[in-house]
Design an enzyme around this catalytic site. Structure first.
Site, PDB file in Angstrom:
ATOM      1  N   ASP A 141     -18.910  -2.934 -34.404  1.00  0.00           N
ATOM      2  CA  ASP A 141     -19.964  -1.939 -34.175  1.00  0.00           C
ATOM      3  C   ASP A 141     -20.529  -2.151 -32.775  1.00  0.00           C
ATOM      4  O   ASP A 141     -20.928  -3.264 -32.413  1.00  0.00           O
ATOM      5  CB  ASP A 141     -21.062  -2.082 -35.222  1.00  0.00           C
ATOM      6  CG  ASP A 141     -22.112  -0.997 -35.084  1.00  0.00           C
ATOM      7  OD1 ASP A 141     -21.906   0.101 -35.622  1.00  0.00           O
ATOM      8  OD2 ASP A 141     -23.142  -1.268 -34.423  1.00  0.00           O
ATOM      9  N   ASN A 149     -27.244   6.527 -25.569  1.00  0.00           N
ATOM     10  CA  ASN A 149     -27.353   7.973 -25.755  1.00  0.00           C
ATOM     11  C   ASN A 149     -28.753   8.474 -25.393  1.00  0.00           C
ATOM     12  O   ASN A 149     -28.908   9.515 -24.732  1.00  0.00           O
ATOM     13  CB  ASN A 149     -27.047   8.343 -27.212  1.00  0.00           C
ATOM     14  CG  ASN A 149     -25.554   8.435 -27.484  1.00  0.00           C
ATOM     15  OD1 ASN A 149     -24.759   8.698 -26.576  1.00  0.00           O
ATOM     16  ND2 ASN A 149     -25.158   8.220 -28.734  1.00  0.00           N
ATOM     17  N   HIS A 154     -25.647  11.880 -24.053  1.00  0.00           N
ATOM     18  CA  HIS A 154     -24.482  11.755 -24.934  1.00  0.00           C
ATOM     19  C   HIS A 154     -23.168  11.720 -24.148  1.00  0.00           C
ATOM     20  O   HIS A 154     -22.191  11.126 -24.619  1.00  0.00           O
ATOM     21  CB  HIS A 154     -24.468  12.903 -25.942  1.00  0.00           C
ATOM     22  CG  HIS A 154     -25.534  12.773 -26.986  1.00  0.00           C
ATOM     23  ND1 HIS A 154     -25.412  11.963 -28.102  1.00  0.00           N
ATOM     24  CD2 HIS A 154     -26.777  13.337 -27.078  1.00  0.00           C
ATOM     25  CE1 HIS A 154     -26.500  12.041 -28.839  1.00  0.00           C
ATOM     26  NE2 HIS A 154     -27.355  12.867 -28.243  1.00  0.00           N
ATOM     27  N   ASP A 158     -20.291   9.041 -24.757  1.00  0.00           N
ATOM     28  CA  ASP A 158     -18.871   9.343 -24.987  1.00  0.00           C
ATOM     29  C   ASP A 158     -17.983   8.537 -24.039  1.00  0.00           C
ATOM     30  O   ASP A 158     -16.940   8.009 -24.437  1.00  0.00           O
ATOM     31  CB  ASP A 158     -18.610  10.838 -24.795  1.00  0.00           C
ATOM     32  CG  ASP A 158     -19.211  11.681 -25.916  1.00  0.00           C
ATOM     33  OD1 ASP A 158     -19.592  11.100 -26.956  1.00  0.00           O
ATOM     34  OD2 ASP A 158     -19.299  12.906 -25.750  1.00  0.00           O
ATOM     35  N   GLU A 184     -20.086   4.823 -33.716  1.00  0.00           N
ATOM     36  CA  GLU A 184     -19.736   3.763 -32.776  1.00  0.00           C
ATOM     37  C   GLU A 184     -19.036   2.596 -33.467  1.00  0.00           C
ATOM     38  O   GLU A 184     -18.991   1.482 -32.951  1.00  0.00           O
ATOM     39  CB  GLU A 184     -20.995   3.267 -32.053  1.00  0.00           C
ATOM     40  CG  GLU A 184     -22.023   2.600 -32.935  1.00  0.00           C
ATOM     41  CD  GLU A 184     -23.046   3.574 -33.522  1.00  0.00           C
ATOM     42  OE1 GLU A 184     -24.163   3.128 -33.819  1.00  0.00           O
ATOM     43  OE2 GLU A 184     -22.723   4.769 -33.663  1.00  0.00           O
TER      44      GLU A 184
END
Length: 262
Positions: A141, A149, A154, A158, A184
């Protein structure tokens, strides 16, 4: 002009004339009849020749028509075949794109949850048949991803996921598998990995992420928390995944950017 006698009578008269030492009486009439018969035969031959020429010309035209029609149909068939080939190619490409879209994550290019679930079930089935074919499952994770973010947008998130995915892929063996499990999270399947080697492999993954290329100077280097476990022959895959998830929470509770087993 005198009427020609029957053919056999005229032939006898001509033979008599040719056999006489001096021309007999009436020889001119016989020769005239013979010449007239020759002309009749010549006219008949000319007529037959004309009819034959017309017939041959008609046959040539008919053959040329058949040939033109045949060539046209051949061209039509060739066009249909080309269209069919193009259609088959398009269908094949579309099928490949649909299969790829259904099995791979569009952002990272990694296998998706659906594809990994199938591979996990296959690995569990093999382990049931051959207990020595055990495998390890790991969940990674990305730490503090929400902050990236929230603070950088965002799009930056990405890009970070893509950079981490590449770093993880480069650290795998050919027969290992990494999938984007959701958000994630990344899930790993390591065949022939036991309890001794699992923590070593997990630590290698953690270091690979830490060393991933920075997407921006102002964004901190990424880190991950990793939980790992060994599948136990005969147990459902969901049980293995739950244990890996519990190990992940242990890593997070330990302060993140570390690995933990269960």
């Amino acid at each position: 002009m005198p009427q020609c006698p029957p053919e056999d009578s005229l032939e006898r008269s001509i033979e008599a004339i040719l056999g006489a030492e001096t021309p007999p009486e009436g020889w001119k009439e016989a020769l005239g009849m013979l010449f007239e018969r020759y002309l009749d035969q010549q006219r008949l031959l000319d007529r037959l020749t004309h009819i034959a020429d017309r017939f041959q010309a008609a046959e040539r035209e008919r053959s040329q028509g058949y040939l033109a029609s045949y060539e046209k149909k051949v061209r039509q068939l060739e066009k249909i075949v080309r269209i069919s080939d193009q259609y088959q190619t398009m269908l094949h490409q579309l099928k490949e794109r649909l299969e790829h879209a259904s099995n791979y994550d569009s952002l990272t290019g990694l296998p998706n949850r659906r594809y990994m679930t199938v591979r996990l079930d296959e690995a569990a089935s093999r382990a049931t048949r051959k207990p020595e074919g055990g495998f390890a499952v790991m969940i990674a994770d990305l730490d503090h991803f929400k902050e990236v973010n929230d603070n950088f947008g965002h799009a930056a998130g990405d890009q970070l996921l893509q950079a981490v995915a590449r770093a993880l892929e480069l650290s795998l063996r050919e027969y290992d598998m990494c999938a984007r499990w959701g958000g994630e999270e990344f899930l790993f399947l390591f065949p022939a990995c036991d309890a001794v080697s699992a923590p070593v492999v997990a630590e290698r993954l953690r270091q690979a992420v830490t060393g991933a290329q920075r997407i921006r100077d102002e964004i901190p280097a990424p880190t991950v928390s990793i939980g790992f476990t060994i599948h136990r022959p005969g147990e459902p895959v969901d049980t293995t995944l739950l244990r890996a998830d519990q190990a992940l929470y242990k890593a997070k509770d330990a302060g993140r950017n570390c690995v933990a087993g269960e």
